[in-house]
Design an enzyme around this catalytic site. Structure first.
Site, PDB file in Angstrom:
ATOM      1  N   HIS A 140       0.870  -1.182   0.000  1.00  0.00           N
ATOM      2  CA  HIS A 140       0.000   0.000   0.000  1.00  0.00           C
ATOM      3  C   HIS A 140       0.908   1.235   0.000  1.00  0.00           C
ATOM      4  CE1 HIS A 140      -2.806   2.930   1.846  1.00  0.00           C
ATOM      5  NE2 HIS A 140      -3.784   2.113   1.490  1.00  0.00           N
ATOM      6  N   ASP A 217       2.989  -4.544   8.137  1.00  0.00           N
ATOM      7  CA  ASP A 217       1.800  -3.715   7.991  1.00  0.00           C
ATOM      8  C   ASP A 217       0.602  -4.657   8.093  1.00  0.00           C
ATOM      9  OD1 ASP A 217      -0.410  -2.348   7.097  1.00  0.00           O
ATOM     10  OD2 ASP A 217       0.468  -1.724   5.188  1.00  0.00           O
ATOM     11  N   GLN A 220      -4.611  -5.074   6.967  1.00  0.00           N
ATOM     12  CA  GLN A 220      -5.615  -5.991   6.412  1.00  0.00           C
ATOM     13  C   GLN A 220      -5.525  -7.386   7.015  1.00  0.00           C
ATOM     14  OE1 GLN A 220      -7.981  -4.892   4.630  1.00  0.00           O
ATOM     15  NE2 GLN A 220      -7.157  -2.964   3.843  1.00  0.00           N
ATOM     16  N   LYS A 243     -10.441  -0.381  10.544  1.00  0.00           N
ATOM     17  CA  LYS A 243     -10.594  -1.594   9.728  1.00  0.00           C
ATOM     18  C   LYS A 243     -10.883  -2.794  10.626  1.00  0.00           C
ATOM     19  CE  LYS A 243      -7.274   0.139   6.325  1.00  0.00           C
ATOM     20  NZ  LYS A 243      -7.991   0.538   5.116  1.00  0.00           N
ATOM     21  N   CYS A 381      -4.757   2.569  -3.636  1.00  0.00           N
ATOM     22  CA  CYS A 381      -3.505   3.070  -3.035  1.00  0.00           C
ATOM     23  C   CYS A 381      -2.367   2.070  -3.221  1.00  0.00           C
ATOM     24  CB  CYS A 381      -3.675   3.397  -1.559  1.00  0.00           C
ATOM     25  SG  CYS A 381      -4.897   4.652  -1.233  1.00  0.00           S
TER      26      CYS A 381
HETATM   27  C1  LIG Z   1      -2.390  -2.753   3.598  1.00  0.00           C
HETATM   28  C2  LIG Z   1      -2.719  -1.385   4.106  1.00  0.00           C
HETATM   29  N1  LIG Z   1      -1.781  -0.670   4.732  1.00  0.00           N
HETATM   30  C3  LIG Z   1      -2.035   0.545   5.214  1.00  0.00           C
HETATM   31  C4  LIG Z   1      -3.266   1.146   5.085  1.00  0.00           C
HETATM   32  C5  LIG Z   1      -3.479   2.502   5.638  1.00  0.00           C
HETATM   33  O1  LIG Z   1      -4.393   2.510   6.662  1.00  0.00           O
HETATM   34  P1  LIG Z   1      -4.937   3.882   7.258  1.00  0.00           P
HETATM   35  O2  LIG Z   1      -5.435   4.679   6.073  1.00  0.00           O
HETATM   36  O3  LIG Z   1      -6.016   3.486   8.168  1.00  0.00           O
HETATM   37  O4  LIG Z   1      -3.797   4.558   7.928  1.00  0.00           O
HETATM   38  C6  LIG Z   1      -4.272   0.442   4.436  1.00  0.00           C
HETATM   39  C7  LIG Z   1      -5.610   1.064   4.238  1.00  0.00           C
HETATM   40  O5  LIG Z   1      -6.233   0.926   3.207  1.00  0.00           O
HETATM   41  C8  LIG Z   1      -3.994  -0.847   3.934  1.00  0.00           C
HETATM   42  O6  LIG Z   1      -4.927  -1.556   3.291  1.00  0.00           O
END
Ligand SMILES: Cc1ncc(COP(=O)(O)O)c(C=O)c1O
Length: 423
Positions: A140, A217, A220, A243, A381
């Site tokens: 991401h 990270d 998900q 999430k 993203c």
């Molecule tokens: C794999 C992953 N990492 C990071 C993020 C970023 O999360 P946040 O926007 O809640 O900071 C997301 C959100 O879509 C994600 O799917």
């Protein structure tokens, strides 16, 4: 409180090996009971953000109705109550991730801020010119851009471990990229586009053999699978509250205490100091060293309520039910001509991304919305990942444990409608 009758059992129904009282679970989520464009809402955009059970909504309300006060400051009753609830939530998160100590849990705004914290603080201290940060091709933007900023500042290099056409990490290549200059591996646990579950245990082992710390990270992963940071032996783990059926504006950085202790502060301000003179500031101990300013107190407390709720159902039940739902959806999708699933890893969870020949994902999403079906369309993203598959965008249906087979059927019917209208 949440209901307790959520078991995963063998069923006599040949098609399903999992029974899970999904209708009962759905009653815990007020938002699900509505119509959109005259059709029952089918919410399949859980990877973007998930819906909140009543216990979470009530926890936020309770704070503002009864305990609203700043934390770690007041000697008065309300402040003490607020502080207690907030610190209780930290302990709930500690147990949820099986961290050794609650001071290893840092409250942040979300996964994005957690990664930025590590890039700024750990990065500032440990990364120098010529050093390398290793990520994967399925990250991401939140786990790409902070490292690019750091690399640019330090004259370091971002290395990217490649993936195959199914969306699986090429482990040999990953291992080869771990070198004497690698200062950190930062990798997604579960891909938000492909649903791939990375072999994180093996990745961490390989990195640790060379003395390289690993950040996962888990944005998900945490909503779908039980996470045990001690068993994984990861050095940093991040996720977002929103999430995980909790509120927006709160998230978590887990870090090994010795690493966090050695890192400089991320932001300066209130709560992160133990004393300030104009000549010198002495920083507070963990976790407060990384928590400058008044946090989102209500959201932190409500995230604790979300974790209680998930525990009452059981992460193992959630994983089993969602895996079964994913298998059902994947099978149904595979029968649709000229539809291609992007991300067919052996180990997957939560997500089906797809493209339809000759149809733009945005048009697909718009028509599905008219059917009351909420999906995400776009690059999610993860633009470099789109390039890897040579596509501009996908349509993504992402699952939660309150989704049903009937909703998957509605999605399939919606896709037939899309074909009628666009073909
Ligand atoms: C794999 C992953 N990492 C990071 C993020 C970023 O999360 P946040 O926007 O809640 O900071 C997301 C959100 O879509 C994600 O799917």
């Amino acid at each position: 409180m949440a209901t307790t009758h959520h078991h995963v059992t063998e069923s006599t129904d040949r098609k399903s090996t999992v029974t899970f009282d999904v209708e009962r679970v759905r009653k815990d989520f007020p938002v699900l009971n509505q119509k959109v464009h005259g059709k029952p809402l089918v919410y399949l955009d859980n990877a973007a953000t998930s819906q909140k059970p009543l216990v979470v909504i009530k926890a936020e309300e309770h704070f503002y109705r009864h305990d609203c006060s700043n934390i770690h400051r007041g000697v008065h009753e309300l402040s003490e109550r607020a502080t207690r609830s907030y610190e209780d939530a930290r302990v709930k998160i500690q147990r949820f991730l099986n961290a050794r100590e609650s001071k290893e849990i840092i409250f942040v705004r979300g996964a994005t801020e957690a990664i930025n914290l590590v890039a700024s603080s750990f990065g500032r201290k440990n990364v120098n010119a010529g050093d390398e940060i290793l990520i994967t091709a399925m990250e991401h933007h939140s786990n790409i851009v902070p490292w690019q900023i750091l690399c640019e500042e330090k004259g370091a290099k971002l290395r990217v471990a490649p993936i195959n056409d199914r969306g699986e990490l090429l482990f040999d290549q990953f291992e080869k990229l771990l070198g004497p200059k690698t200062r950190l591996v930062a990798a997604v646990h579960v891909s938000n586009v492909l649903g791939t579950v990375n072999p994180v245990r093996e990745m961490i082992e390989a990195a640790h053999r060379k003395g390289i710390p690993v950040l996962l990270d888990g944005a998900q992963a945490a909503p779908h699978v039980a996470v045990d940071v001690q068993e994984l032996e990861c050095d940093f783990y991040t996720f977002s509250g929103h999430k995980l059926y909790g509120p927006t504006g709160v998230g978590v950085l887990y870090g090994r205490a010795d690493l966090l202790d050695a890192m400089p502060p991320y932001q300066g301000g209130g709560d992160m100091i133990s004393s300030v003179t104009f000549e010198k500031t002495i920083y507070n101990s963990l976790p407060y060293k990384f928590e400058a300013g008044t946090p989102n107190i209500a959201a932190g407390i409500a995230l604790g309520a979300a974790i209680d709720y998930l525990k009452s159902i059981g992460m193992e039940s959630i994983t089993a039910y969602e895996d079964e739902l994913l298998a059902y959806a994947t099978e149904a999708f595979s029968r649709i001509p000229r539809l291609k699933i992007i991300g067919t890893a052996d180990k997957k969870t939560g997500v089906i991304s797809f493209v339809m020949e000759g149809m733009h994902p945005h048009d697909v999403g718009t028509i599905l919305d008219q059917e009351g079906i909420a999906v995400r369309t776009g690059h999610h993203c993860a633009q470099p990942l789109m390039e890897r598959f040579r596509i501009p965008a996908t349509t993504r249906a992402s699952l939660a444990f309150y989704n049903t087979r009937k909703e998957i059927d509605a999605l399939i019917a919606g896709i037939s409608k899309v074909k009628e209208l666009l073909d």
